[in-house]
Motif scaffolding. Sequence first.
Motif, PDB file in Angstrom:
ATOM      1  N   TYR A 145      19.453 -25.953 -27.128  1.00 24.57           N
ATOM      2  CA  TYR A 145      18.582 -26.184 -28.356  1.00 24.57           C
ATOM      3  C   TYR A 145      18.383 -24.955 -28.992  1.00 24.57           C
ATOM      4  O   TYR A 145      18.220 -23.686 -28.428  1.00 24.57           O
ATOM      5  CB  TYR A 145      17.200 -26.670 -27.716  1.00 24.57           C
ATOM      6  CG  TYR A 145      17.492 -27.945 -26.925  1.00 24.57           C
ATOM      7  CD1 TYR A 145      17.644 -28.989 -27.489  1.00 24.57           C
ATOM      8  CD2 TYR A 145      17.342 -27.923 -25.508  1.00 24.57           C
ATOM      9  CE1 TYR A 145      17.628 -30.348 -27.033  1.00 24.57           C
ATOM     10  CE2 TYR A 145      17.730 -29.113 -24.881  1.00 24.57           C
ATOM     11  CZ  TYR A 145      17.912 -30.377 -25.583  1.00 24.57           C
ATOM     12  OH  TYR A 145      18.126 -31.573 -24.896  1.00 24.57           O
ATOM     13  N   GLY A 147      15.713 -22.670 -31.412  1.00 20.26           N
ATOM     14  CA  GLY A 147      14.310 -22.237 -31.332  1.00 20.26           C
ATOM     15  C   GLY A 147      13.576 -22.139 -29.866  1.00 20.26           C
ATOM     16  O   GLY A 147      14.406 -21.665 -28.933  1.00 20.26           O
ATOM     17  N   PRO A 169      13.316 -29.335 -26.133  1.00 21.67           N
ATOM     18  CA  PRO A 169      12.870 -28.260 -27.488  1.00 21.67           C
ATOM     19  C   PRO A 169      11.214 -28.173 -27.105  1.00 21.67           C
ATOM     20  O   PRO A 169      10.738 -29.320 -26.787  1.00 21.67           O
ATOM     21  CB  PRO A 169      13.394 -28.756 -28.725  1.00 21.67           C
ATOM     22  CG  PRO A 169      13.879 -30.102 -28.328  1.00 21.67           C
ATOM     23  CD  PRO A 169      14.133 -30.121 -26.788  1.00 21.67           C
ATOM     24  N   GLU A 171       8.098 -27.367 -29.745  1.00 25.82           N
ATOM     25  CA  GLU A 171       7.730 -27.208 -31.213  1.00 25.82           C
ATOM     26  C   GLU A 171       6.654 -26.135 -31.379  1.00 25.82           C
ATOM     27  O   GLU A 171       5.622 -26.179 -30.594  1.00 25.82           O
ATOM     28  CB  GLU A 171       7.053 -28.368 -31.941  1.00 25.82           C
ATOM     29  CG  GLU A 171       8.099 -29.715 -31.660  1.00 25.82           C
ATOM     30  CD  GLU A 171       9.504 -29.144 -32.499  1.00 25.82           C
ATOM     31  OE1 GLU A 171       9.328 -28.402 -33.407  1.00 25.82           O
ATOM     32  OE2 GLU A 171      10.593 -30.000 -32.150  1.00 25.82           O
ATOM     33  N   ALA A 172       6.808 -25.067 -32.316  1.00 31.07           N
ATOM     34  CA  ALA A 172       5.619 -23.829 -32.372  1.00 31.07           C
ATOM     35  C   ALA A 172       5.594 -23.773 -33.957  1.00 31.07           C
ATOM     36  O   ALA A 172       6.040 -22.985 -34.495  1.00 31.07           O
ATOM     37  CB  ALA A 172       6.237 -22.963 -31.616  1.00 31.07           C
ATOM     38  N   PRO A 173       5.396 -25.057 -34.879  1.00 30.73           N
ATOM     39  CA  PRO A 173       5.509 -24.794 -36.113  1.00 30.73           C
ATOM     40  C   PRO A 173       4.469 -23.928 -36.754  1.00 30.73           C
ATOM     41  O   PRO A 173       4.958 -23.356 -37.947  1.00 30.73           O
ATOM     42  CB  PRO A 173       5.053 -26.251 -36.672  1.00 30.73           C
ATOM     43  CG  PRO A 173       4.243 -26.870 -35.586  1.00 30.73           C
ATOM     44  CD  PRO A 173       4.811 -26.215 -34.406  1.00 30.73           C
ATOM     45  N   HIS A 222       1.919 -22.574 -23.533  1.00 31.41           N
ATOM     46  CA  HIS A 222       2.061 -23.855 -24.192  1.00 31.41           C
ATOM     47  C   HIS A 222       0.805 -23.913 -25.092  1.00 31.41           C
ATOM     48  O   HIS A 222       0.909 -24.401 -26.240  1.00 31.41           O
ATOM     49  CB  HIS A 222       2.067 -25.143 -23.445  1.00 31.41           C
ATOM     50  CG  HIS A 222       3.630 -25.620 -22.950  1.00 31.41           C
ATOM     51  ND1 HIS A 222       4.184 -26.025 -23.864  1.00 31.41           N
ATOM     52  CD2 HIS A 222       4.148 -25.359 -21.790  1.00 31.41           C
ATOM     53  CE1 HIS A 222       5.556 -26.268 -23.214  1.00 31.41           C
ATOM     54  NE2 HIS A 222       5.421 -25.839 -21.822  1.00 31.41           N
TER      55      HIS A 222
END
Length: 337
Positions: A145, A147, A169, A171-173, A222
Amino acid sequence: MSVTATAYPNIALIKYWGKRDDALHLPETSSLSLTLGVFATVTTVTVSDELAADSVTVAEVPAPPRFAARVTGFLDLVRDLAGDRRRAQVCTVNTGPTGAGLASSASGFAALAFAASGAYGLDLDRRALSRLARRGSGSASRSIYGGFAQWHRGEGSGAAGDLSSYAEPVEAPRLDPALVVALVDAREKAVDSREAMRRTVETSPFYRPWVQSSEQDLRDMHTALAAGDLAAVGEIAERNALGMHATMLGARPAVRYFSPGSMRVLDRVLALRAAGVAAYATMDAGPNVKVLCDRRDSAEVAAALAETDSAIRVLVATPGPGAAVSGLGESSADDHR
Ligand code: PMV
């Protein structure tokens, strides 16, 4: 049938260190990493009726026997899955240093998993590819993956453990991170990570406490990723990595990957923080130091690290893509030396 695949290394912010099953590469802890946009591995696998044995080259020269044997062992797994006994030619090229704690095994086995499964006609989804890459090198499960990615330790042993231990994956936008890589020494390490992990798990009195604290680190990570809190992400990553190195120092005999040069880079990171720059260090099975910061601060961090007399090369990596079939993906390296 010939398939070419590209994969990038990843650097763990919550480390993988220690297996509960050596054969299946089932880890003691879950881990979480960032895939980089530099140092790709490009691997071509060609399956042939005419070969009596697998042939493996690295950068166009025959691979050292130990590495070739590891690749053949991995191809055997793919052949079992495909029900195809034919041998293959494997040509791999690393654009980064090999075996220097810069995750060449992660990009290498992720690229090999993609190329070999394709060449043997297997149609695997990403989860299955991640499990397959794990069998080559644990950290390779995460390079499937781009990112951020978490590799789940999975539950149980045998087939249950194998099925439940894969990466996904994360997510950490709200983050725009960079990892500034300070190359302190590009030579191959003296003790490979397999042996070092085994020794740590078997002999270090500090290993179990680290496993426990790592579970909390992962939960905190997290929260920090979801909040887009780079300082918290960096603090957790730094403490998790230093804790991992502490477990190795407790092994008998001790394993020590950092060098005086690494320490000078770590001092520089502390000085940057004291000056108000959010920069946090992590280190793997080698003396090189990777510094997490916001992308906007990466040029300043790179310039500061380049000033230390121990960094032979400094470059800025931003998040890179997941493994893919064919072609060299876009690289986002800015070389500072
Ligand atoms: O996958 P391996 O055997 O190369 O082990 C990698 C271990 C570390 O790089 C030190 C930590 C990690 O999670 O990548």
